[in-house]
Design a protein around this motif. Structure first.
Motif, PDB file in Angstrom:
ATOM      1  N   TYR A  12      15.430   2.277  -3.309  1.00 15.44           N
ATOM      2  CA  TYR A  12      14.512   2.307  -4.168  1.00 15.44           C
ATOM      3  C   TYR A  12      13.593   0.417  -4.074  1.00 15.44           C
ATOM      4  CZ  TYR A  12      12.579   1.461  -8.822  1.00 15.44           C
ATOM      5  OH  TYR A  12      11.891   0.490  -9.893  1.00 15.44           O
ATOM      6  N   MET A  13      15.267  -0.394  -3.382  1.00 18.56           N
ATOM      7  CA  MET A  13      14.859  -1.934  -3.022  1.00 18.56           C
ATOM      8  C   MET A  13      13.860  -2.306  -2.189  1.00 18.56           C
ATOM      9  SD  MET A  13      15.948  -3.331  -5.505  1.00 18.56           S
ATOM     10  CE  MET A  13      15.846  -4.709  -5.529  1.00 18.56           C
ATOM     11  N   LYS A  14      14.385  -0.925  -1.174  1.00 20.86           N
ATOM     12  CA  LYS A  14      13.333  -1.293   0.215  1.00 20.86           C
ATOM     13  C   LYS A  14      11.777  -0.462  -0.237  1.00 20.86           C
ATOM     14  CE  LYS A  14      12.915   1.021   5.028  1.00 20.86           C
ATOM     15  NZ  LYS A  14      12.013   1.118   4.636  1.00 20.86           N
ATOM     16  N   ALA A  15      11.294   0.377  -1.126  1.00 20.21           N
ATOM     17  CA  ALA A  15      10.481   0.952  -1.610  1.00 20.21           C
ATOM     18  C   ALA A  15       9.622  -0.153  -1.903  1.00 20.21           C
ATOM     19  CB  ALA A  15      10.827   2.179  -2.613  1.00 20.21           C
ATOM     20  N   GLN A  16      10.142  -1.386  -2.758  1.00 24.48           N
ATOM     21  CA  GLN A  16       9.871  -2.489  -3.035  1.00 24.48           C
ATOM     22  C   GLN A  16       8.831  -2.994  -2.056  1.00 24.48           C
ATOM     23  OE1 GLN A  16      10.272  -1.710  -6.083  1.00 24.48           O
ATOM     24  NE2 GLN A  16      11.236  -3.389  -7.055  1.00 24.48           N
ATOM     25  N   VAL A  17       9.320  -3.554  -1.395  1.00 26.73           N
ATOM     26  CA  VAL A  17       8.386  -3.795  -0.625  1.00 26.73           C
ATOM     27  C   VAL A  17       7.478  -2.858   1.093  1.00 26.73           C
ATOM     28  CG1 VAL A  17       9.678  -6.152  -0.250  1.00 26.73           C
ATOM     29  CG2 VAL A  17      10.019  -4.066   1.707  1.00 26.73           C
ATOM     30  N   ALA A  18       7.447  -1.263   0.016  1.00 25.51           N
ATOM     31  CA  ALA A  18       6.604  -0.442   1.153  1.00 25.51           C
ATOM     32  C   ALA A  18       5.228  -0.369   1.352  1.00 25.51           C
ATOM     33  CB  ALA A  18       7.849   0.648   1.426  1.00 25.51           C
ATOM     34  N   PRO A  19       4.665  -0.403   2.375  1.00 26.49           N
ATOM     35  CA  PRO A  19       2.169   0.160   1.457  1.00 26.49           C
ATOM     36  C   PRO A  19       2.336   1.166   0.792  1.00 26.49           C
ATOM     37  CG  PRO A  19       3.307   0.365   4.179  1.00 26.49           C
ATOM     38  CD  PRO A  19       5.271  -0.374   3.339  1.00 26.49           C
ATOM     39  N   ALA A  20       1.491   0.337  -0.467  1.00 30.23           N
ATOM     40  CA  ALA A  20       1.345   1.705  -1.429  1.00 30.23           C
ATOM     41  C   ALA A  20       0.993   3.229   0.026  1.00 30.23           C
ATOM     42  CB  ALA A  20       0.366   1.546  -1.271  1.00 30.23           C
ATOM     43  N   SER A  21       0.388   3.080   1.145  1.00 28.34           N
ATOM     44  CA  SER A  21       0.130   4.413   2.066  1.00 28.34           C
ATOM     45  C   SER A  21       1.809   5.167   2.251  1.00 28.34           C
ATOM     46  CB  SER A  21      -0.557   4.272   3.029  1.00 28.34           C
ATOM     47  OG  SER A  21       0.752   3.368   3.551  1.00 28.34           O
ATOM     48  N   ALA A  22       2.630   4.057   2.098  1.00 32.20           N
ATOM     49  CA  ALA A  22       4.088   4.747   2.811  1.00 32.20           C
ATOM     50  C   ALA A  22       5.031   6.078   1.114  1.00 32.20           C
ATOM     51  CB  ALA A  22       5.134   3.425   3.198  1.00 32.20           C
ATOM     52  N   LEU A  23       4.131   5.551   0.022  1.00 31.44           N
ATOM     53  CA  LEU A  23       4.998   6.030  -1.400  1.00 31.44           C
ATOM     54  C   LEU A  23       4.791   7.503  -1.912  1.00 31.44           C
ATOM     55  CD1 LEU A  23       3.771   3.107  -4.045  1.00 31.44           C
ATOM     56  CD2 LEU A  23       6.354   3.324  -2.648  1.00 31.44           C
ATOM     57  N   ALA A  24       5.408   8.345  -1.887  1.00 32.77           N
ATOM     58  CA  ALA A  24       5.768   9.129  -2.244  1.00 32.77           C
ATOM     59  C   ALA A  24       4.607   9.585  -3.856  1.00 32.77           C
ATOM     60  CB  ALA A  24       7.106  10.036  -2.143  1.00 32.77           C
ATOM     61  N   PRO A  25       4.281  11.164  -3.646  1.00 37.12           N
ATOM     62  CA  PRO A  25       3.017  11.894  -4.616  1.00 37.12           C
ATOM     63  C   PRO A  25       3.791  11.183  -5.961  1.00 37.12           C
ATOM     64  CG  PRO A  25       3.037  13.012  -3.010  1.00 37.12           C
ATOM     65  CD  PRO A  25       3.901  11.936  -2.754  1.00 37.12           C
TER      66      PRO A  25
END
Ligand SMILES: NC(=O)C1=CN([C@@H]2O[C@H](COP(=O)(O)OP(=O)(O)OC[C@H]3O[C@@H](n4cnc5c(N)ncnc54)[C@H](OP(=O)(O)O)[C@@H]3O)[C@@H](O)[C@H]2O)C=CC1
Ligand SMILES: CC(C)=CCC[C@@H](C)[C@H]1CC=C2C3=C(CC[C@@]21C)[C@@]1(C)CC[C@H](O)C(C)(C)[C@@H]1CC3
Length: 418
Positions: free
Chosen positions: A149-162
């Motif tokens: 969850y924390m790692k996703a905070q710094v992921a680019p928007a294109s790397a997020l799941a729908p």
């Protein structure tokens, strides 16, 4: 916090409330099954025989064993692979690469465990450690999901799941925010989906078989069948490892608690329920009945493998001679939908085969208890729900062509019934 996913993205699993309940219910169910399987009455619907205290659940030795197992599987994942496969196209039009060496990991693990046993590794002692191991796996997956969850905070928007990016902490923690969390080329979701849990499941089964042989002189026929069927299932999944790259877990779902707990705790500790039940509740099984059960498993496997391979071949190369003669419906995306062969029989023939196999895994446990049939009941619910999720996604992807497919193939899983 504002919603990060589109305003029309529907919340799944009952939204924040439903996912909060599942965060507690899934581990509670797993511990209930582990406790009940070893109790005398083995009643699925009754209360557990006792509520274990921390002194029963917590064991540094179990945590160490779990971490060693995860480390071993990670090391095997990093070994040179016979092939590197490309995943589906991502939002940014790129494709990720995945090592295809899962079957090799299974064989090497078997060799290492065999070597360990030959120098005195007490495999038969594993069944006694299942409760603390499951507890260690649960704690580990909560921590792991928090880190994801924390790692996703710094992921680019294109790397997020729908899904999984609603802005609600519990919902997003459960569903998973990032689609393919990686460190360098190490893909956490792909690794967890097929390696530690799935391979762990067959070795837990094997340990239960060894323990039964130690207690009663030799493993029972029922135990052999359950071990054989489930080894075939896991071996098949690893042999056809590349096919997992087109499943909804890899292409659509984020990596959060649901999949982390499902892969690392739920699969090894609840999918081995039939073997656990048989160790504590031996069941007589004659050869004629065993032959009938083998036939049921073979029919299920034939449908499951036939349907999955037909779709995978078609998606990879529609002009492959084995699928080029099949009838199809064109869609606006340029992709086609099969409307004859396995996929013309029902809209999810692979689920039907999987369910038939699920029944064959429970039948060796006899009909005196409901407990070993938990897998059939849970799996039916999971696949019915999964089918509905897939149906929604396909309708969004293919629109009118999907309606046409549903008109031509009206049944979802079971011909003429559902
Ligand atoms: N043991 C377990 O716990 C579990 C096992 N499974 C098994 O995993 C396997 C994969 O399941 P899952 O990922 O849910 O779904 P499927 O493999 O059934 O894939 C569904 C996708 O297939 C494509 N598709 C659907 N209909 C057609 C058609 N007529 N022609 C061509 N393509 C079609 C669509 O994707 P697109 O068009 O984009 O290619 C759709 O989204 C199954 O065998 C299932 O039984 C699943 C969950 C749990
Ligand atoms: C109740 C709960 C915790 C739900 C999480 C669901 C997961 C347990 C399952 C979701 C999809 C799965 C698949 C397999 C195992 C179970 C999970 C992780 C799978 C790896 C089993 C082997 C098959 O051959 C498969 C590779 C097709 C399959 C893929 C989906």
């Amino acid at each position: 916090m504002a919603s990060l996913q589109g305003p029309r993205a529907p919340l799944e699993f009952g939204g924040p409330l439903g996912t909060a309940a599942l965060l507690l219910l899934l581990p509670a169910t797993m511990f209930h099954l582990l406790l009940v399987a070893r109790s005398g009455p083995a009643r699925l619907l009754g209360p557990p025989p006792y509520l274990p205290g921390l002194e029963v659940l917590w064991s540094p030795r179990a945590l160490l064993l779990l971490l060693t197992w995860l480390g071993l599987q990670a090391a095997l994942y990093l070994l040179p692979a016979r092939k590197v496969a490309e995943g589906q196209e991502l939002k940014d039009k790129s494709r990720l690469c995945y090592p295809i060496n899962g079957f090799q990991a299974l064989v090497l693990t078997a060799l290492l465990v065999g070597l360990g046993v030959s120098v005195g590794l007490p495999l038969g002692a594993l069944p006694e450690m299942l409760l603390p191991l499951a507890f260690a796996a649960t704690i580990t997956t909560f921590i792991f999901s928090f880190l994801l969850y924390m790692k996703a905070q710094v992921a680019p928007a294109s790397a997020l799941a729908p899904g999984g990016n609603s802005g609600n902490l519990i919902y997003d923690f459960f569903l998973g925010r990032e689609l393919n969390p990686r460190i360098c080329s190490f893909d956490f979701k792909y690794f967890c989906e097929l390696r530690p849990g799935l391979i762990g499941w067959v070795f837990i089964n094997l340990a239960l078989l060894v323990q039964e042989a130690e207690q009663r002189g030799s493993p029972s026929l029922a135990m052999w069948l359950v071990n054989g069927f489930q080894l075939l299932y896991v071996g098949d999944a690893l042999w056809h490892e590349e096919a997992v790259l087109t499943t909804m877990d890899i292409t659509h779902d984020g990596f959060g608690f649901m999949l982390a707990f499902g892969d690392l705790a739920w699969v090894p500790f609840t999918y081995s329920l039939q073997a656990q039940f048989l160790l504590y509740h031996p069941q007589p099984l004659g050869l004629p009945m065993a032959a009938v059960i083998c036939l049921i498993n073979a029919i299920g496997y034939y449908i499951f493998r036939g349907a999955n391979s037909q779709k995978n071949t078609f998606r990879k190369n529609p002009s492959d001679p084995s699928v080029s003669g099949l009838e199809t419906i064109p869609t606006a995306t340029g992709r086609q939908l099969l409307v004859s062969g396995w996929w013309g029989m029902v809209r999810h023939p692979n689920y039907l085969g999987d369910l038939i196999m699920a029944l064959a895994w429970s039948l060796p446990c006899g009909v005196s208890h409901l407990l070993p049939y938990f897998y059939v009941l849970y799996f039916t619910a999971l696949l019915v729900h999964r089918e509905a999720r897939d149906e929604r996604q396909c309708l969004q992807k293919y629109g009118r062509a999907w309606h046409e497919y549903c008109r031509r193939v009206p049944y979802r899983i079971l011909p003429y019934i559902y």
